[in-house]
Design an enzyme around this catalytic site. Structure first.
Site, PDB file in Angstrom:
ATOM      1  N   ASN A 157       0.814  -1.231   0.000  1.00 35.09           N
ATOM      2  CA  ASN A 157       0.000   0.000   0.000  1.00 35.09           C
ATOM      3  C   ASN A 157       0.845   1.278   0.000  1.00 35.09           C
ATOM      4  O   ASN A 157       0.415   2.305  -0.512  1.00 35.09           O
ATOM      5  CB  ASN A 157      -1.043  -0.008   1.123  1.00 35.09           C
ATOM      6  CG  ASN A 157      -0.448  -0.122   2.496  1.00 35.09           C
ATOM      7  OD1 ASN A 157       0.722  -0.474   2.639  1.00 35.09           O
ATOM      8  ND2 ASN A 157      -1.222   0.171   3.509  1.00 35.09           N
ATOM      9  N   SER A 234      -0.271  -7.239   7.535  1.00 34.99           N
ATOM     10  CA  SER A 234      -1.462  -7.637   8.293  1.00 34.99           C
ATOM     11  C   SER A 234      -1.080  -8.217   9.659  1.00 34.99           C
ATOM     12  O   SER A 234       0.008  -8.764   9.838  1.00 34.99           O
ATOM     13  CB  SER A 234      -2.239  -8.688   7.495  1.00 34.99           C
ATOM     14  OG  SER A 234      -1.425  -9.825   7.291  1.00 34.99           O
ATOM     15  N   GLU A 255       4.437  -3.355  12.425  1.00 36.75           N
ATOM     16  CA  GLU A 255       3.419  -2.330  12.194  1.00 36.75           C
ATOM     17  C   GLU A 255       2.286  -3.052  11.477  1.00 36.75           C
ATOM     18  O   GLU A 255       2.400  -3.383  10.302  1.00 36.75           O
ATOM     19  CB  GLU A 255       4.032  -1.198  11.360  1.00 36.75           C
ATOM     20  CG  GLU A 255       3.312   0.120  11.568  1.00 36.75           C
ATOM     21  CD  GLU A 255       2.239   0.327  10.540  1.00 36.75           C
ATOM     22  OE1 GLU A 255       1.078  -0.002  10.838  1.00 36.75           O
ATOM     23  OE2 GLU A 255       2.572   0.816   9.445  1.00 36.75           O
ATOM     24  N   LEU A 256       1.211  -3.340  12.242  1.00 41.12           N
ATOM     25  CA  LEU A 256       0.188  -4.264  11.750  1.00 41.12           C
ATOM     26  C   LEU A 256      -1.120  -3.546  11.444  1.00 41.12           C
ATOM     27  O   LEU A 256      -1.131  -2.358  11.172  1.00 41.12           O
ATOM     28  CB  LEU A 256       0.015  -5.382  12.788  1.00 41.12           C
ATOM     29  CG  LEU A 256       1.334  -6.069  13.193  1.00 41.12           C
ATOM     30  CD1 LEU A 256       1.120  -7.083  14.302  1.00 41.12           C
ATOM     31  CD2 LEU A 256       2.016  -6.719  11.999  1.00 41.12           C
ATOM     32  N   CYS A 289      -3.553   1.357   6.836  1.00 40.68           N
ATOM     33  CA  CYS A 289      -3.836   0.812   8.169  1.00 40.68           C
ATOM     34  C   CYS A 289      -4.324   1.918   9.111  1.00 40.68           C
ATOM     35  O   CYS A 289      -4.853   1.648  10.176  1.00 40.68           O
ATOM     36  CB  CYS A 289      -2.614   0.106   8.720  1.00 40.68           C
ATOM     37  SG  CYS A 289      -1.135   1.050   8.489  1.00 40.68           S
ATOM     38  N   GLU A 386     -10.523  -4.767   9.234  1.00 38.41           N
ATOM     39  CA  GLU A 386     -10.074  -3.657   8.388  1.00 38.41           C
ATOM     40  C   GLU A 386     -10.791  -3.745   7.046  1.00 38.41           C
ATOM     41  O   GLU A 386     -10.774  -4.804   6.409  1.00 38.41           O
ATOM     42  CB  GLU A 386      -8.579  -3.802   8.108  1.00 38.41           C
ATOM     43  CG  GLU A 386      -7.706  -3.113   9.099  1.00 38.41           C
ATOM     44  CD  GLU A 386      -6.262  -3.105   8.635  1.00 38.41           C
ATOM     45  OE1 GLU A 386      -5.672  -2.016   8.584  1.00 38.41           O
ATOM     46  OE2 GLU A 386      -5.711  -4.174   8.345  1.00 38.41           O
ATOM     47  N   GLU A 463       8.109   3.819  14.192  1.00 40.05           N
ATOM     48  CA  GLU A 463       8.940   4.199  13.053  1.00 40.05           C
ATOM     49  C   GLU A 463       8.900   5.709  12.908  1.00 40.05           C
ATOM     50  O   GLU A 463       7.892   6.342  13.227  1.00 40.05           O
ATOM     51  CB  GLU A 463       8.422   3.519  11.785  1.00 40.05           C
ATOM     52  CG  GLU A 463       8.573   2.012  11.875  1.00 40.05           C
ATOM     53  CD  GLU A 463       8.299   1.295  10.571  1.00 40.05           C
ATOM     54  OE1 GLU A 463       9.135   0.476  10.162  1.00 40.05           O
ATOM     55  OE2 GLU A 463       7.257   1.553   9.960  1.00 40.05           O
TER      56      GLU A 463
HETATM   57  P1  ADP Z   1      -1.869  -8.188   2.493  1.00 40.71           P
HETATM   58  O1  ADP Z   1      -2.794  -9.333   2.822  1.00 40.71           O
HETATM   59  O2  ADP Z   1      -2.516  -6.880   2.581  1.00 40.71           O
HETATM   60  O3  ADP Z   1      -1.088  -8.382   1.233  1.00 40.71           O
HETATM   61  P2  ADP Z   1       0.241  -9.170   4.126  1.00 40.71           P
HETATM   62  O4  ADP Z   1       0.479  -8.979   5.547  1.00 40.71           O
HETATM   63  O5  ADP Z   1      -0.147 -10.557   3.678  1.00 40.71           O
HETATM   64  O6  ADP Z   1      -0.822  -8.115   3.684  1.00 40.71           O
HETATM   65  O7  ADP Z   1       1.508  -8.746   3.281  1.00 40.71           O
HETATM   66  C1  ADP Z   1       2.442  -7.779   3.669  1.00 40.71           C
HETATM   67  C2  ADP Z   1       3.819  -8.265   3.336  1.00 40.71           C
HETATM   68  O8  ADP Z   1       4.058  -9.442   4.093  1.00 40.71           O
HETATM   69  C3  ADP Z   1       4.047  -8.657   1.888  1.00 40.71           C
HETATM   70  O9  ADP Z   1       5.385  -8.336   1.530  1.00 40.71           O
HETATM   71  C4  ADP Z   1       3.866 -10.152   1.901  1.00 40.71           C
HETATM   72  O10 ADP Z   1       4.575 -10.810   0.876  1.00 40.71           O
HETATM   73  C5  ADP Z   1       4.482 -10.475   3.241  1.00 40.71           C
HETATM   74  N1  ADP Z   1       4.069 -11.750   3.841  1.00 40.71           N
HETATM   75  C6  ADP Z   1       2.815 -12.190   4.069  1.00 40.71           C
HETATM   76  N2  ADP Z   1       2.843 -13.401   4.646  1.00 40.71           N
HETATM   77  C7  ADP Z   1       4.146 -13.746   4.799  1.00 40.71           C
HETATM   78  C8  ADP Z   1       4.853 -14.879   5.327  1.00 40.71           C
HETATM   79  N3  ADP Z   1       4.208 -15.931   5.824  1.00 40.71           N
HETATM   80  N4  ADP Z   1       6.194 -14.853   5.313  1.00 40.71           N
HETATM   81  C9  ADP Z   1       6.861 -13.797   4.811  1.00 40.71           C
HETATM   82  N5  ADP Z   1       6.262 -12.707   4.303  1.00 40.71           N
HETATM   83  C10 ADP Z   1       4.924 -12.676   4.291  1.00 40.71           C
END
Ligand code: ADP
Length: 482
Positions: A157, A234, A255-256, A289, A386, A463
């Protein structure tokens, strides 16, 4: 998109100072969310390439850590300068892979540059303390040292500024760092790596690995060399990564997700509240977020607020972010669109009143109409989850106590907003809100000088600001017998 010589559009990983493909030659296609057209490919790298990047970061660490902070600051400042000179190119790459209007992309790259500059300055201010020791022939020193090799995982994003917010403080502190950008938006990260190389960031100090999120993440989290992980994304993915980091007791910055309440009290400046609510809800097509996920409006002003808010929402121009005048781009992909549709359906079956939008946009693809739902209640799914889309939910409340209870009724605690002209009320509510950031009569909360981050399940650490560099510094205490 094609790259010209020296252009910023790169389709290789940047590992240990070299532009490379995946070891097995695999690549992934990236698509423009505005047109669904392919933009280009990036390597589909995994554990092996990540391990090479981590080793390169470990090799580069000793010299980078010893480089005087002022010299590290100089490299960051040069990086900022180069990014500023190419801001148009960076913004176009960003809009093409992410979909946000070009003006928003320009503003995001502006904040990327601001983070680089801010942390260049913070590098110069890293200091320690001398404490009072128990005897005259003893000295107590508190020193601040780089954490070491770090890893970062960033979302789609804010594909540019999220990188600067992690990489700039890491480099300022004397750390080296390996980054995995989101699979939807790797090109902004690679463009920044190209500029870092040009600015003289030494080989291995900053690497970018694109590809399989799980295997790259597992390699980062499982590595004993990596001492810290910084993640934005997330809450669900944050939990997984936190668990994976438990084995090596890594430092973590997370940062979730958020579920920001936007509280509008009867006596507020109505026009200012409406302007901010539209910005806090619809910027980046609602994919932030810190988005106003729940707009809580006091009884006495509910109808007037709704009327003005609807009028403002109707002025939003949906379209391709590269087109002049667009104020709302597409959602990132079909999956995001599907989730928004489900949340809207759920709200409408539970008594929500559709006031505007509520459908896919005629442009097709992942475009969705700016949507407003009135008479929202906590039983609706989007009161807990969200939305991450252009859907505003308006809730009604009667008293300040009720507003506070509603606002805090969530597992999240990132951003909150309140609009009121009553000083006493402002401070009462401000203190009662369980949030890491609160906008009072403004939606503007993200700034390089300000600590950004959340409480509860919105994450760990901050951050930006002074706190942003602290996250990459370790404390060493020395007790010296003279
Ligand atoms: P969204 O669902 O909005 O894409 P995510 O949290 O899944 O949000 O993604 C944010 C970042 O985290 C991205 O770079 C994604 O590739 C990474 N990501 C998500 N799941 C994993 C995981 N299990 N291990 C490593 N990176 C991850």
């Amino acid at each position: 998109m094609r790259d010209s010589q020296g252009g910023l559009f790169r389709n290789q990983c940047f590992i240990g100072g070299r532009w490379v493909g995946a070891n097995n030659g695999a690549s992934t296609m990236v698509f423009d969310p505005a047109t669904a057209e392919p933009i280009g490919t990036v390597p589909h790298a995994g554990a092996e390439e990540t391990s090479v990047a981590i080793e390169a970061a470990a090799t580069a660490l000793a010299a980078w850590k010893r480089t005087p902070a002022r010299a590290r600051a100089g490299v960051l400042a040069d990086w900022a300068h180069l990014a500023e000179a190419r801001i148009d190119e960076l913004a176009r790459i960003l809009t093409t892979e992410q979909g946000k209007p070009l003006a928003e992309a320009m503003s995001e790259v502006g904040s990327t540059i601001a983070y680089l500059r801010w942390f260049a300055e913070e590098a110069r201010r890293i200091d320690g303390r001398i404490l009072q020791a128990p005897a005259a022939d003893r000295q107590y020193l508190v020193m601040r040292e780089a954490v070491g090799v770090c890893a970062a995982i960033t979302p789609w994003n804010f594909p540019s500024s999220m990188i600067a917010r992690k990489v700039a403080p890491a480099l300022a502190a004397g750390c080296t760092i390996v980054l995995k950008p989101a699979e939807q938006t790797p090109f902004s990260a690679l463009a920044l790596a190209a500029l870092a190389e040009e600015a003289g960031v030494p080989a291995g100090v900053f690497s970018v690995v694109t590809g399989d999120a799980r295997s790259i993440g597992q390699q980062m989290c499982g590595s004993t060399t990596v001492r810290k992980l910084s993640f934005t994304g997330s809450t669900q993915a944050g939990r997984v990564l936190m668990e994976q980091c438990a084995g090596t007791i890594k430092k973590l910055s997370l940062e979730l997700g958020g579920n920001a309440p936007f509280i509008v009290f009867n006596d507020c400046d109505l026009d200012a509240a409406v302007r901010s609510a539209v910005a806090a809800k619809f910027r980046n097509t609602g994919q932030m977020c810190t988005c106003a996920n729940r707009i809580l409006v006091q009884d006495g002003i509910y109808d007037r607020f709704t009327e003005k808010f609807l009028a403002a929402v109707r002025t939003l121009q949906v379209g391709n972010g590269l087109k002049e005048g667009t104020t709302q781009g597409p959602l990132i992909d079909e999956r995001a669109l599907h989730k928004v549709e489900q949340l809207v359906d759920d709200a409408l079956t539970r008594g929500g009143k559709l006031l505007s939008g509520g459908r896919k946009h005629v442009l097709g693809g992942s475009y969705y109409e700016p949507t407003v739902i009135g008479e929202a209640v906590p039983a609706m799914r989007f009161a807990r989850e969200e939305i991450f889309g252009p859907v505003a939910a308006l809730y009604r409340f009667a008293t300040e106590v009720e507003a506070i209870a509603l606002a805090n009724d969530t597992e999240y605690g990132l951003a909150a907003y309140l609009f009121s002209r009553d000083q006493g009320q402002i401070f009462r509510v401000l203190h009662a809100l369980e949030y890491g950031m609160v906008g009072v009569n403004t939606h503007l909360i993200a700034d390089e000088a300000a600590p950004f981050g959340g409480v509860k399940q919105s994450g760990l650490g901050r951050e930006g600001s002074r706190e942003g560099i602290d996250e990459y510094l370790e404390t060493k205490f020395a007790s010296i017998q003279l």
